[in-house]
Design an enzyme around this catalytic site. Structure first.
Site, PDB file in Angstrom:
ATOM      1  N   CYS A 111       0.826  -1.207   0.000  1.00  0.00           N
ATOM      2  CA  CYS A 111       0.000   0.000   0.000  1.00  0.00           C
ATOM      3  C   CYS A 111       0.864   1.262   0.000  1.00  0.00           C
ATOM      4  CB  CYS A 111      -0.997  -0.021   1.159  1.00  0.00           C
ATOM      5  SG  CYS A 111      -2.367   1.146   0.934  1.00  0.00           S
ATOM      6  N   HIS A 219      -3.514  -5.357   0.409  1.00  0.00           N
ATOM      7  CA  HIS A 219      -3.033  -5.677   1.752  1.00  0.00           C
ATOM      8  C   HIS A 219      -3.005  -7.195   1.980  1.00  0.00           C
ATOM      9  CE1 HIS A 219      -2.913  -1.683   3.758  1.00  0.00           C
ATOM     10  NE2 HIS A 219      -3.742  -1.363   2.775  1.00  0.00           N
ATOM     11  N   GLU A 221      -1.308  -8.732   4.069  1.00  0.00           N
ATOM     12  CA  GLU A 221      -1.146  -9.026   5.502  1.00  0.00           C
ATOM     13  C   GLU A 221      -2.483  -9.131   6.235  1.00  0.00           C
ATOM     14  OE1 GLU A 221      -2.246  -4.828   5.924  1.00  0.00           O
ATOM     15  OE2 GLU A 221      -1.202  -5.996   4.382  1.00  0.00           O
TER      16      GLU A 221
END
Length: 255
Positions: A111, A219, A221
């Protein structure tokens, strides 16, 4: 037991009551440690107290995290922009990218980190990707809970000859979309790894000076335990940290 590679993870400057804090959201660190099988070192965004080279010399790779703050527009030639901003994070991140490339060590971006890499390579950013009325809005409406924010997403098409396509064995992915800004002009030397249906660049790679670069706008994660392609991103990270071969001709020097 062999020591795991050490990945440096960039922090942000955030207010903490009446004081200032260095902040890394746990999910970035947890996903890297678990799925790249690495140890982690958090790097403060305090270029007034430490030099990027001091950290770069000690780590095996760098993860540039996402953040609520935006890259300062003056860094890519714009006069104004919408904050919040974190100038010290900008300075430290850009210096770290340069230091890691000089040392031939891998750099990963998520990001904001993806956007920092594009700016570091001379690219510019489009600040209107979350605007209502676009054919594809890249951010959920304001005020939704965090689960709903990360549930907002779209498909991306992977470049057939790219690192992600070869390493993951996929032609396309469904990803979350939690960004108001993104690539406007691609940085020189960066190769496109993925695009959204509206043509917006969603992932890039490069290998300057043998320093493997891989960054995504989404994202991975976020709840990585639940998504194989997200775990796959961190698996690629782990192999790069160890200098192990992975799919994708673009990781060759000069590709």
């Amino acid at each position: 037991m062999a020591a795991r590679p050490l990945i440096g993870i960039t922090a942000c400057n955030r207010p903490f009551g009446e004081e200032a804090a260095q902040v890394v959201i746990d999910r970035y660190m947890e996903a890297a440690v678990r799925h790249a099988d690495a140890a982690a070192l958090l790097i403060p965004a305090r270029p007034d107290l430490m030099r990027a080279g001091e950290a770069a010399a000690r780590i095996d790779g760098l993860l540039l995290t996402g953040s609520p703050s935006n890259v300062g527009p003056a860094l890519y030639g714009d006069a104004d922009g919408k904050g919040p901003f974190d100038p010290a994070r900008d300075e430290m991140s850009l210096a770290l990218i340069a230091a890691m490339i000089d040392l031939g060590k891998p750099v990963f971006g998520i990001c904001r980190g993806f956007q920092e890499i594009n700016v570091a390579f001379g690219g510019t950013l489009d600040r209107g990707l979350g605007d209502p009325g676009r054919p594809l809005v890249h951010h959920a409406p304001d005020g939704v809970p965090i689960d709903a924010m990360f549930a907002h997403g779209h498909d991306v098409t992977l470049a057939p000859d790219g690192v992600l396509a070869r390493a993951l064995g996929r032609e396309a992915l469904t990803v979350n979309s939690v960004h108001f800004q993104g690539v406007k002009r691609l940085g020189e030397g960066l190769a496109v790894e993925a695009r959204a249906p509206d043509g917006v660049i969603e992932a890039v790679s490069a290998a300057p000076n043998g320093a493997h670069i891989l960054a995504v706008q989404w994202h991975p994660e976020w709840q990585a335990d639940r998504d194989a392609s997200s775990r796959g991103f961190f698996g690629i990270m782990g192999r790069m940290l160890r200098g192990e071969p992975i799919g994708g001709d673009r990781l060759k020097e000069g590709a």
